[in-house]
Scaffold this active site. Structure first.
Site, PDB file in Angstrom:
ATOM      1  N   CYS A   1     -33.300  45.680 -36.245  1.00  0.00           N
ATOM      2  CA  CYS A   1     -34.477  45.272 -35.892  1.00  0.00           C
ATOM      3  C   CYS A   1     -34.908  47.195 -36.237  1.00  0.00           C
ATOM      4  O   CYS A   1     -36.617  46.493 -35.298  1.00  0.00           O
ATOM      5  CB  CYS A   1     -34.436  44.291 -34.727  1.00  0.00           C
ATOM      6  SG  CYS A   1     -33.258  44.998 -33.944  1.00  0.00           S
TER       7      CYS A   1
ATOM      8  N   GLY B   1     -33.583  37.844 -32.030  1.00  0.00           N
ATOM      9  CA  GLY B   1     -33.716  37.223 -33.616  1.00  0.00           C
ATOM     10  C   GLY B   1     -35.595  37.754 -33.977  1.00  0.00           C
ATOM     11  O   GLY B   1     -36.442  37.978 -32.966  1.00  0.00           O
ATOM     12  N   SER B   2     -36.242  36.695 -34.634  1.00  0.00           N
ATOM     13  CA  SER B   2     -37.429  36.850 -34.692  1.00  0.00           C
ATOM     14  C   SER B   2     -38.031  36.719 -33.479  1.00  0.00           C
ATOM     15  O   SER B   2     -38.225  35.398 -32.631  1.00  0.00           O
ATOM     16  CB  SER B   2     -37.626  36.336 -35.737  1.00  0.00           C
ATOM     17  OG  SER B   2     -37.803  34.695 -35.816  1.00  0.00           O
ATOM     18  N   SER B   3     -39.915  37.321 -34.276  1.00  0.00           N
ATOM     19  CA  SER B   3     -40.585  37.164 -33.294  1.00  0.00           C
ATOM     20  C   SER B   3     -40.848  35.812 -33.296  1.00  0.00           C
ATOM     21  O   SER B   3     -41.641  34.743 -32.397  1.00  0.00           O
ATOM     22  CB  SER B   3     -41.827  37.722 -33.021  1.00  0.00           C
ATOM     23  OG  SER B   3     -41.234  39.366 -33.250  1.00  0.00           O
TER      24      SER B   3
ATOM     25  N   GLU C   1     -35.411  39.262 -27.417  1.00  0.00           N
ATOM     26  CA  GLU C   1     -34.742  40.349 -27.896  1.00  0.00           C
ATOM     27  C   GLU C   1     -34.915  40.090 -29.770  1.00  0.00           C
ATOM     28  O   GLU C   1     -34.326  39.511 -30.557  1.00  0.00           O
ATOM     29  CB  GLU C   1     -33.558  41.286 -28.259  1.00  0.00           C
ATOM     30  CG  GLU C   1     -33.530  42.170 -26.702  1.00  0.00           C
ATOM     31  CD  GLU C   1     -33.044  43.069 -26.517  1.00  0.00           C
ATOM     32  OE1 GLU C   1     -34.242  43.642 -27.379  1.00  0.00           O
ATOM     33  OE2 GLU C   1     -33.367  43.450 -25.053  1.00  0.00           O
TER      34      GLU C   1
HETATM   35  P1  NAD Z   1     -33.715  33.953 -36.916  1.00  0.00           P
HETATM   36  O1  NAD Z   1     -34.838  34.137 -34.951  1.00  0.00           O
HETATM   37  O2  NAD Z   1     -33.824  32.565 -36.908  1.00  0.00           O
HETATM   38  O3  NAD Z   1     -32.474  33.696 -35.783  1.00  0.00           O
HETATM   39  C1  NAD Z   1     -31.955  34.257 -34.628  1.00  0.00           C
HETATM   40  C2  NAD Z   1     -31.376  32.943 -33.619  1.00  0.00           C
HETATM   41  O4  NAD Z   1     -32.276  32.121 -32.980  1.00  0.00           O
HETATM   42  C3  NAD Z   1     -30.119  31.901 -34.706  1.00  0.00           C
HETATM   43  O5  NAD Z   1     -29.065  32.113 -34.253  1.00  0.00           O
HETATM   44  C4  NAD Z   1     -31.100  30.484 -34.307  1.00  0.00           C
HETATM   45  O6  NAD Z   1     -29.954  29.625 -34.933  1.00  0.00           O
HETATM   46  C5  NAD Z   1     -31.724  30.253 -33.297  1.00  0.00           C
HETATM   47  N1  NAD Z   1     -33.245  30.178 -33.207  1.00  0.00           N
HETATM   48  C6  NAD Z   1     -33.736  29.569 -34.565  1.00  0.00           C
HETATM   49  N2  NAD Z   1     -34.746  29.469 -33.627  1.00  0.00           N
HETATM   50  C7  NAD Z   1     -34.770  28.962 -32.524  1.00  0.00           C
HETATM   51  C8  NAD Z   1     -35.456  27.887 -31.995  1.00  0.00           C
HETATM   52  N3  NAD Z   1     -36.816  27.033 -32.167  1.00  0.00           N
HETATM   53  N4  NAD Z   1     -34.871  27.835 -30.447  1.00  0.00           N
HETATM   54  C9  NAD Z   1     -33.824  28.333 -30.411  1.00  0.00           C
HETATM   55  N5  NAD Z   1     -33.311  29.126 -31.222  1.00  0.00           N
HETATM   56  C10 NAD Z   1     -33.601  29.195 -32.161  1.00  0.00           C
HETATM   57  O7  NAD Z   1     -33.495  35.595 -36.357  1.00  0.00           O
HETATM   58  P2  NAD Z   1     -32.387  35.902 -37.904  1.00  0.00           P
HETATM   59  O8  NAD Z   1     -32.989  36.245 -39.395  1.00  0.00           O
HETATM   60  O9  NAD Z   1     -31.365  35.738 -37.687  1.00  0.00           O
HETATM   61  O10 NAD Z   1     -32.412  37.750 -37.361  1.00  0.00           O
HETATM   62  C11 NAD Z   1     -33.707  38.444 -37.800  1.00  0.00           C
HETATM   63  C12 NAD Z   1     -34.412  39.227 -36.430  1.00  0.00           C
HETATM   64  O11 NAD Z   1     -33.492  39.054 -35.617  1.00  0.00           O
HETATM   65  C13 NAD Z   1     -35.203  39.927 -37.040  1.00  0.00           C
HETATM   66  O12 NAD Z   1     -36.553  39.563 -37.074  1.00  0.00           O
HETATM   67  C14 NAD Z   1     -35.245  41.254 -35.641  1.00  0.00           C
HETATM   68  O13 NAD Z   1     -35.741  41.726 -35.915  1.00  0.00           O
HETATM   69  C15 NAD Z   1     -34.420  40.459 -35.626  1.00  0.00           C
HETATM   70  N6  NAD Z   1     -33.376  41.458 -34.198  1.00  0.00           N
HETATM   71  C16 NAD Z   1     -33.779  41.922 -33.124  1.00  0.00           C
HETATM   72  C17 NAD Z   1     -33.200  42.432 -32.437  1.00  0.00           C
HETATM   73  C18 NAD Z   1     -34.116  42.889 -31.082  1.00  0.00           C
HETATM   74  O14 NAD Z   1     -32.995  43.472 -29.968  1.00  0.00           O
HETATM   75  N7  NAD Z   1     -34.642  43.504 -31.276  1.00  0.00           N
HETATM   76  C19 NAD Z   1     -31.786  42.961 -33.025  1.00  0.00           C
HETATM   77  C20 NAD Z   1     -31.409  41.745 -34.088  1.00  0.00           C
HETATM   78  C21 NAD Z   1     -32.335  41.406 -34.733  1.00  0.00           C
END
Ligand code: NAD
Length: 506
Positions: A294, A238-240, A260
């Site tokens: 991503c 997910g996001s940084s 990731e």
């Molecule tokens: P997000 O960070 O909003 O959510 C991702 C996941 O993390 C969700 O399941 C969410 O419920 C969970 N989450 C959120 N906050 C949390 C916390 N504090 N503790 C534990 N879990 C938490 O991301 P998104 O909007 O779904 O996806 C987009 C982002 O993901 C972009 O930044 C993208 O670059 C990144 N991404 C990275 C990769 C990679 O392999 N590097 C792949 C796909 C997406």
């Protein structure tokens, strides 16, 4: 008029094994980004029930770790079969739920199948090294053993493949999995998980209860998994921002993690580039999945001498993009995931223009009358005078910044001068330029490509990136080692007890 027929969609979900009534609740409202139709309203798992889920996984681990790895491989082979069978349906769920075009929805499920096949082969290759000992009559060897329950927390934009990447490898490595899909895309996750459940049913009683579990919910449910010392490995995509919250918590309990996170991927185009090839790669990697990968291309670092000829080819290609309902076969660019994503794009655009950027094309909302609840946008290109702070920030939308350079070293410095380090590429037919870009003084990203764009990775390589992308790897190559615990075994088959380093004791 809606683009999605709720009845047809429910039929597809049922074919995937998802019965919405059994999952109904008021916690997670899933809307299609295509036209805003509510696809489902689901109950989240109450946080208090997470420990019970973890108990099941811990119990399952005790049995699963003893099943020989090649037998565990048979389970992922069956999963691959189920995924192949359900490919069209799961692909359709992905397209409806996150707005991918049909080709990308199918491609994502193909990635699931590919990783199952990779993991099947891997199940006979989880071997360590034998190492020579400095002591006579001694031998040193390494073994890789199952690790324990693995929590897989996924992002919305690869709602199926990221689970498969992690679960297929975790399962052959001898670990139970607990899947927490994105609350923006739980149905695609459920469809992929149901295929695994069917495979487990066919595999029979060799699979312990609790081997694979899914928990629905948002960050609170994920946090309960992250905080538990009984979760041996947290794989979170997910996001940084999310990684910044998860990483220290797992570290505080000395757990293992795979993070990731966000990317800010660049392409360097040199005077020795095949510009036609570069244009095709730019379009696919900057506008594919509406810029919501991503690995999407976000920064085009182009040599001043070829900038104009490149833009002369690129701008017409951008203007001819077919934007619209991703379920239509000729669409190339679908919607953004939601309104917040559209607003974030508008914010970045206006900041870039304040920083002296020049909008070359795109940025405007599209199809607002047809889909008032769908957020479609014309992919944007902004020519920037410098890499300002907004350029160094990941905007998860089809926004491409153009930066100019004169010397390759400058281009590499720009490529590296962002907080993220996921993917990068160079377009050049000059061997020297290419090798410098790939060298220790070159791109600092986890992935550095030549004459292909930064997105669209194959499962065979290790996937991931440096710096704020998290520093970890998943999927192919030797990423499996992170899902196992390594033991070093020194065996003495002599009748003496010599000490290492020649130490004499007593
Ligand atoms: P997000 O960070 O909003 O959510 C991702 C996941 O993390 C969700 O399941 C969410 O419920 C969970 N989450 C959120 N906050 C949390 C916390 N504090 N503790 C534990 N879990 C938490 O991301 P998104 O909007 O779904 O996806 C987009 C982002 O993901 C972009 O930044 C993208 O670059 C990144 N991404 C990275 C990769 C990679 O392999 N590097 C792949 C796909 C997406």
């Amino acid at each position: 008029m809606t683009a999605i027929s709720a009845t047809d969609f429910q039929t597809v979900l049922s074919r995937c094994g998802i019965e919405l009534q059994a999952l109904a609740g008021k916690d997670i409202s899933v809307h299609s980004p295509i036209d805003g139709t509510e696809l489902a309203s689901l109950a989240a798992l109450p946080g208090a029930q997470v420990p019970q889920v973890i108990d099941h996984a811990v119990q399952a681990f005790k049995q699963w770790r003893l099943v020989p790895a090649p037998v565990r491989g048979e389970l992922v082979r069956l999963w691959g079969e189920e995924l192949r069978r359900a490919k069209a349906d799961i692909g359709h769920v992905i397209c409806s739920e996150v707005g991918k075009i049909a080709q990308e929805g199918l491609g994502e499920v193909q990635e699931d199948v590919d990783i199952c096949e990779f993991a099947l082969g891997l199940s006979r290759q989880l071997h360590g090294k034998t190492i020579v000992s400095e002591r006579p009559g001694h031998r040193i060897m390494e073994q890789y053993h199952p690790l324990g329950p693995v929590a897989v927390i996924t992002a919305f934009n690869f709602p199926s493949a990221v689970f498969a990447w992690n679960a297929a490898i975790a399962l052959v490595c001898g670990n139970p999995v607990i899947f927490k899909p994105s609350d923006k895309a739980p149905l695609s996750g459920l469809a992929t998980f149901k295929a695994l459940e069917r495979a487990i049913a066919r595999f029979g009683d060799r699979a312990p209860a609790g081997l694979a579990q899914i928990v629905l919910g948002g960050a609170a449910v994920a946090e309960a998994l992250v905080d538990s010392p009984r979760i041996a490995l947290v794989s979170a995509t997910g996001s940084s921002r999310m990684g910044r919250a998860v990483g220290p918590k797992v570290a505080a309990r000395f757990g293992k993690r795979i993070l990731e996170l966000g990317g800010n991927n660049a392409m360097v185009v040199t005077p020795a580039a095949d510009l036609d090839l570069a244009v095709r790669a730019i379009v696919f990697s900057a506008v594919g999945t509406a810029g919501q990968r991503c690995t999407s291309l976000r920064r085009l670092i182009v040599h001043r001498d070829v900038k104009q000829p490149l833009l002369d080819r690129l701008l017409p290609a951008y203007r001819s993009l077919r934007i619209g309902n991703p379920l239509q076969p000729d669409t190339l660019v679908g919607p953004l995931i939601n309104e917040a994503s559209f607003e974030a794009l508008q914010h970045s655009l206006s900041q870039a223009l304040k920083d002296g950027g020049h909008l070359l094309t795109g940025g405007q909302r599209q199809l607002e009358h047809q889909f008032p609840q769908g957020f479609y946008v014309a992919p944007a290109i902004v020519d920037m005078p410098a890499q300002t702070s907004i350029v160094r920030h990941e905007t998860f939308a089809p926004l491409l910044y153009v930066l100019s350079y004169d010397e390759l070293e400058q281009a590499i410095a720009l490529n590296n001068d962002v907080p993220q380090g996921l993917s990068s590429c160079i377009f050049s037919n000059d061997l020297r330029e290419v090798e410098v870009f790939l060298s220790a003084a070159g791109s600092d990203c986890g992935m550095a490509n030549v004459n292909i764009g930064p997105s669209g990775a194959e499962i065979g390589g290790a996937f991931g990136g440096e710096k704020e992308t998290g520093g970890d790897r998943e999927s192919g190559s030797d990423a499996w080692k992170q899902y196992m615990r390594r033991t070093t075994n020194t065996i003495n088959y002599s009748r003496e007890l010599p000490l290492a380093q020649g130490i004499q004791f007593g």
